[in-house]
Enzyme design. Structure first.
Site, PDB file in Angstrom:
ATOM      1  N   LYS A 223     -74.938 149.876  39.432  1.00  0.00           N
ATOM      2  CA  LYS A 223     -74.404 148.701  39.768  1.00  0.00           C
ATOM      3  C   LYS A 223     -73.419 148.756  41.092  1.00  0.00           C
ATOM      4  O   LYS A 223     -73.633 147.793  41.729  1.00  0.00           O
ATOM      5  CB  LYS A 223     -73.561 147.972  38.635  1.00  0.00           C
ATOM      6  CG  LYS A 223     -74.484 147.424  37.401  1.00  0.00           C
ATOM      7  CD  LYS A 223     -73.549 147.084  36.204  1.00  0.00           C
ATOM      8  CE  LYS A 223     -73.049 148.292  35.514  1.00  0.00           C
ATOM      9  NZ  LYS A 223     -72.789 147.981  34.239  1.00  0.00           N
TER      10      LYS A 223
ATOM     11  N   HIS B  56     -63.888 150.990  40.151  1.00  0.00           N
ATOM     12  CA  HIS B  56     -64.328 150.882  38.750  1.00  0.00           C
ATOM     13  C   HIS B  56     -63.664 151.631  37.720  1.00  0.00           C
ATOM     14  O   HIS B  56     -63.570 153.027  37.907  1.00  0.00           O
ATOM     15  CB  HIS B  56     -65.970 151.375  38.651  1.00  0.00           C
ATOM     16  CG  HIS B  56     -66.549 150.941  37.297  1.00  0.00           C
ATOM     17  ND1 HIS B  56     -66.982 149.960  37.057  1.00  0.00           N
ATOM     18  CD2 HIS B  56     -66.787 151.638  36.142  1.00  0.00           C
ATOM     19  CE1 HIS B  56     -67.490 149.668  35.827  1.00  0.00           C
ATOM     20  NE2 HIS B  56     -67.235 150.992  35.355  1.00  0.00           N
TER      21      HIS B  56
ATOM     22  N   SER C 157     -75.301 153.891  34.575  1.00  0.00           N
ATOM     23  CA  SER C 157     -75.123 152.663  34.340  1.00  0.00           C
ATOM     24  C   SER C 157     -74.136 152.330  35.436  1.00  0.00           C
ATOM     25  O   SER C 157     -74.421 151.056  36.038  1.00  0.00           O
ATOM     26  CB  SER C 157     -74.821 152.274  33.006  1.00  0.00           C
ATOM     27  OG  SER C 157     -73.977 151.291  32.718  1.00  0.00           O
TER      28      SER C 157
ATOM     29  N   ARG D 162     -78.063 149.752  24.244  1.00  0.00           N
ATOM     30  CA  ARG D 162     -76.944 151.149  23.671  1.00  0.00           C
ATOM     31  C   ARG D 162     -76.044 150.764  22.887  1.00  0.00           C
ATOM     32  O   ARG D 162     -75.529 151.418  22.096  1.00  0.00           O
ATOM     33  CB  ARG D 162     -76.678 151.600  25.158  1.00  0.00           C
ATOM     34  CG  ARG D 162     -77.708 152.461  25.810  1.00  0.00           C
ATOM     35  CD  ARG D 162     -77.439 152.715  27.275  1.00  0.00           C
ATOM     36  NE  ARG D 162     -75.852 153.437  27.269  1.00  0.00           N
ATOM     37  CZ  ARG D 162     -74.946 153.517  28.327  1.00  0.00           C
ATOM     38  NH1 ARG D 162     -75.134 152.703  29.478  1.00  0.00           N
ATOM     39  NH2 ARG D 162     -73.777 153.959  28.137  1.00  0.00           N
TER      40      ARG D 162
HETATM   41  N1  URA Z   1     -69.499 150.678  31.904  1.00  0.00           N
HETATM   42  C1  URA Z   1     -70.867 150.189  32.218  1.00  0.00           C
HETATM   43  O1  URA Z   1     -71.209 149.627  33.183  1.00  0.00           O
HETATM   44  N2  URA Z   1     -71.691 151.143  31.568  1.00  0.00           N
HETATM   45  C2  URA Z   1     -71.492 152.094  30.711  1.00  0.00           C
HETATM   46  O2  URA Z   1     -72.482 152.618  30.277  1.00  0.00           O
HETATM   47  C3  URA Z   1     -70.265 152.266  30.485  1.00  0.00           C
HETATM   48  C4  URA Z   1     -69.235 151.576  30.907  1.00  0.00           C
END
Ligand code: URA
Length: 426
Positions: free
Chosen positions: A190, A85, A186, A171
């Protein structure tokens, strides 16, 4: 009647207190169900941004976001799973060559990706410039492709961390994206819900990134690595430079074309360096430390996986990509060296040309973007092309020129090269 009210939870954080596990579980679940209003969650997000969270609060907040949806089961995939990521940057197309490369070396890469918002591009937007390619797969299609090919890049399904989906959109419009506890939870909710066994994080630092300083990037990376460990996901982070765009292409179709050059054994040096650095980390985290990703790029194995992966999602890897109707070349006004190219200014220029979107519902242009003819350290003569702006509609060019006006800094002496990989956090 609930034991909690949103106002009490907001007040606790507003006054600098720590939220209890029960408060966190309740507020995330109630927000997902629509019982806590957007304006209340906005106030809480702002209180978190201003007051911060303890590591225990961040861990619980992340667990509650995972619990708001489904957790994928990848146990039918026989290869070790490992994902990457990036916290987002300008010209960051690394997922495109990296996913098939790591699969070609024996791991399976479940890459759930997003779309761009603001000046940073989105992986799905880039891949959608390949004719026929489909971003949305069912959970069964996703797992089957991972089993059969070892590589899949697709949109995250609505069932994965739905609390984050709602909260991220909020946000984005309330100035609360930049809170480290909220970014870390966040991203990690995921990735943990996606079911990957290992994870490599590319935490960007510099003008084109959320984190402008190494100190903040280090804190974000440490928070995410610890969250991964707490959920049995082997997690490593690299802090990498995002003061300059990655590669030469910043846009959608042009980034696909540049990725294909890398898969063909060529491509810009910085893209190849970062792709290989991340591939080595991913393969080590997956328990395959002896795999040789540089060889898989050279001998065409990574390209073979790319073509199979694109075809599996309906795309034609041989189809011509869109080209722009309007091109404006910007030239050097004197001799010298390129001392720096500001990532944020170039990202904004690409966005104004149509490569990105201002609102979630907007369409992006496939062909628009910026192509850099020179990179930091390159010598230039007066009149040499520095970069070009590409757009479908020439009316977009003046605003993009304005955004990019001071992006390229020329110097008389060659600059000292800055390292691309700044630090490793495990
Ligand atoms: N990418 C994400 O998935 N969440 C965030 O808060 C910032 C970047």
């Amino acid at each position: 009647m609930s034991a909690f009210t949103a106002v009490d939870v907001i007040r606790t954080k507003r006054d600098g207190g720590a939220l209890s596990d029960a408060q966190i579980d309740w507020v995330i679940a109630a927000y997902t169900r629509g019982e806590v209003a957007d304006e209340q969650m906005s106030a809480l997000a702002m209180a978190i941004l201003l007051r911060g969270m303890t590591s225990a609060e961040i861990a619980r907040w992340t667990a509650a976001m995972i619990a708001s949806g489904e957790r994928l089961d990848l146990s039918s995939v026989s290869r070790p799973t490992v994902d990457k990521h990036s916290t987002g940057g300008v010209g960051d197309k690394i997922t495109l060559p990296l996913t098939p490369l790591v699969a070609a070396c024996g791991a399976a890469v479940p890459q759930l990706s997003g779309r761009g918002l603001g000046h940073t591009g989105g992986t799905l937007d880039k891949l959608e410039s390949i004719p026929g390619w489909r971003a949305v797969l069912s959970n069964d299609e996703f797992t089957a492709q991972l089993r059969d090919i070892g590589a899949v890049i697709c949109a995250a399904g609505a069932g994965l961390a739905p609390a984050d989906r709602k909260l991220y959109a909020l946000r984005d419009v309330t100035g609360t994206v930049e809170a480290i506890p909220l970014i870390a939870s966040s991203i990690m909710s995921k990735k943990i819900a996606e079911g990957t066994g290992a994870l490599v994080l590319d935490v960007k630092v510099g003008s084109g990134a959320f984190m402008k300083s190494v100190e903040h990037a280090r804190e974000l990376a440490r928070t995410m690595v610890d969250l991964g460990a707490a959920h049995d996901v082997r997690t490593v982070a690299l802090l990498t430079d995002m003061s300059t765009p990655l590669g030469h292409a910043i846009g959608n179709a042009i980034e696909v074309a540049e990725s294909v050059e890398v898969l063909a054994g060529g491509g810009p040096a910085d893209i190849v360096e970062l792709t290989l650095a991340l591939a080595r980390e991913m393969l080590t985290a997956a328990g395959l430390p002896d795999a040789d990703p540089a060889a898989a790029l050279r001998d065409g194995r990574a390209m073979d996986v790319w073509r199979t992966m694109i075809r599996a999602q309906g795309g034609d890897p041989d189809a011509p990509l869109a080209t722009a109707a309007e091109v404006e070349v910007v030239r050097a006004d004197r001799d010298g060296f390129v001392a720096g190219i500001d990532a944020l200014s170039i990202g904004l220029a690409a966005w104004r040309l149509g490569a990105g979107r201002a609102r979630k519902e907007d369409a992006v242009s496939e062909a628009a973007g910026v192509v850099l003819h020179r990179k930091p350290g390159d010598p230039v003569r007066a009149g040499d092309p520095l970069y070009e702006l590409r757009a479908d509609d020439g009316k977009r060019i003046p605003d993009a020129l304005e955004a990019a006006r001071d992006a390229v800094v020329l110097s008389e002496q060659a600059p000292v090269p800055a390292p691309l990989v700044i630090e490793r956090i495990a």
